[in-house]
Design an enzyme around this catalytic site. Structure first.
Site, PDB file in Angstrom:
ATOM      1  N   ALA A  22       0.801  -1.328   0.074  1.00  0.00           N
ATOM      2  CA  ALA A  22      -0.091  -0.037  -0.143  1.00  0.00           C
ATOM      3  C   ALA A  22       0.701   1.393  -0.256  1.00  0.00           C
ATOM      4  O   ALA A  22       0.726   2.170  -0.535  1.00  0.00           O
ATOM      5  CB  ALA A  22      -0.949  -0.077   1.181  1.00  0.00           C
ATOM      6  N   GLY A  25       1.780   1.594  -3.374  1.00  0.00           N
ATOM      7  CA  GLY A  25       0.384   2.064  -4.067  1.00  0.00           C
ATOM      8  C   GLY A  25       0.154   3.203  -3.965  1.00  0.00           C
ATOM      9  O   GLY A  25      -0.430   3.965  -4.907  1.00  0.00           O
ATOM     10  N   ASP A  26       0.393   3.806  -2.817  1.00  0.00           N
ATOM     11  CA  ASP A  26      -0.319   5.305  -2.538  1.00  0.00           C
ATOM     12  C   ASP A  26       0.588   6.364  -3.679  1.00  0.00           C
ATOM     13  O   ASP A  26      -0.024   7.094  -4.146  1.00  0.00           O
ATOM     14  CB  ASP A  26       0.111   5.512  -1.249  1.00  0.00           C
ATOM     15  CG  ASP A  26      -0.102   7.205  -0.829  1.00  0.00           C
ATOM     16  OD1 ASP A  26      -1.205   7.589  -1.060  1.00  0.00           O
ATOM     17  OD2 ASP A  26       0.683   7.691  -0.362  1.00  0.00           O
ATOM     18  N   ALA A  27       1.946   5.977  -3.621  1.00  0.00           N
ATOM     19  CA  ALA A  27       2.603   6.805  -4.579  1.00  0.00           C
ATOM     20  C   ALA A  27       2.447   6.586  -6.121  1.00  0.00           C
ATOM     21  O   ALA A  27       2.198   7.654  -6.791  1.00  0.00           O
ATOM     22  CB  ALA A  27       4.230   6.440  -4.378  1.00  0.00           C
ATOM     23  N   SER A  30      -0.951   8.318  -6.702  1.00  0.00           N
ATOM     24  CA  SER A  30      -0.659   9.853  -6.580  1.00  0.00           C
ATOM     25  C   SER A  30       0.163  10.488  -7.798  1.00  0.00           C
ATOM     26  O   SER A  30      -0.459  11.553  -8.424  1.00  0.00           O
ATOM     27  CB  SER A  30       0.026  10.248  -5.427  1.00  0.00           C
ATOM     28  OG  SER A  30       0.413  11.594  -5.425  1.00  0.00           O
TER      29      SER A  30
END
Length: 129
Positions: A22, A25-27, A30
């Site tokens: 995660a 995945g967040d990066a 974004s």
């Protein structure tokens, strides 16, 4: 030397913590949203930041997940559930626990796909939006 596009096998990715997936995945999400906005609009950076924030928030990701979850493969669903159910060391200030858990699962899927080099699949899923 480190190669930015280094990939790992699916087995190696499955062995990573879902919270670690995660984190990646967040990066990924974004950067996807920022690039999409920059290439499709002529907004100033303040407006770009506001639009990005609303999309990458736990609430925004949870809404997008509603559309994407039925399209997930078995493996993606498994990664999603691991991410959703993982113990997290932080809590969201602006989202419900359920939204935060769902967004973590969504980000875990993106991290898994990115680290395994499945860039076309990421594009396929995110272009559903």
């Amino acid at each position: 030397m480190f190669d930015f596009f280094t990939t790992v096998s699916e087995a190696e990715a499955r062995n990573l913590s879902p919270v670690t997936l995660a984190f990646v995945g967040d990066a990924v999400y974004s950067l996807y949203i920022r690039q999409k906005l920059v290439l499709s609009t002529d907004f100033n950076t303040g407006t770009l930041q506001k639009l990005t924030s609303s999309s990458v928030s736990a609430h925004g990701q949870s809404e997008l997940l509603e559309k994407l979850l039925p399209k997930f493969s078995e493996e993606e669903t498994s990664v999603y559930k691991r991410g959703r159910n993982a113990k997290k060391s932080t809590k969201s200030k602006n989202a419900s626990v359920a939204e935060y858990n769902r967004s973590t699962g969504f980000e875990a899927v993106l991290g898994y796909l990115y680290l395994t080099g499945q860039y076309k699949r990421i594009t396929e899923l995110l272009n559903e939006n």
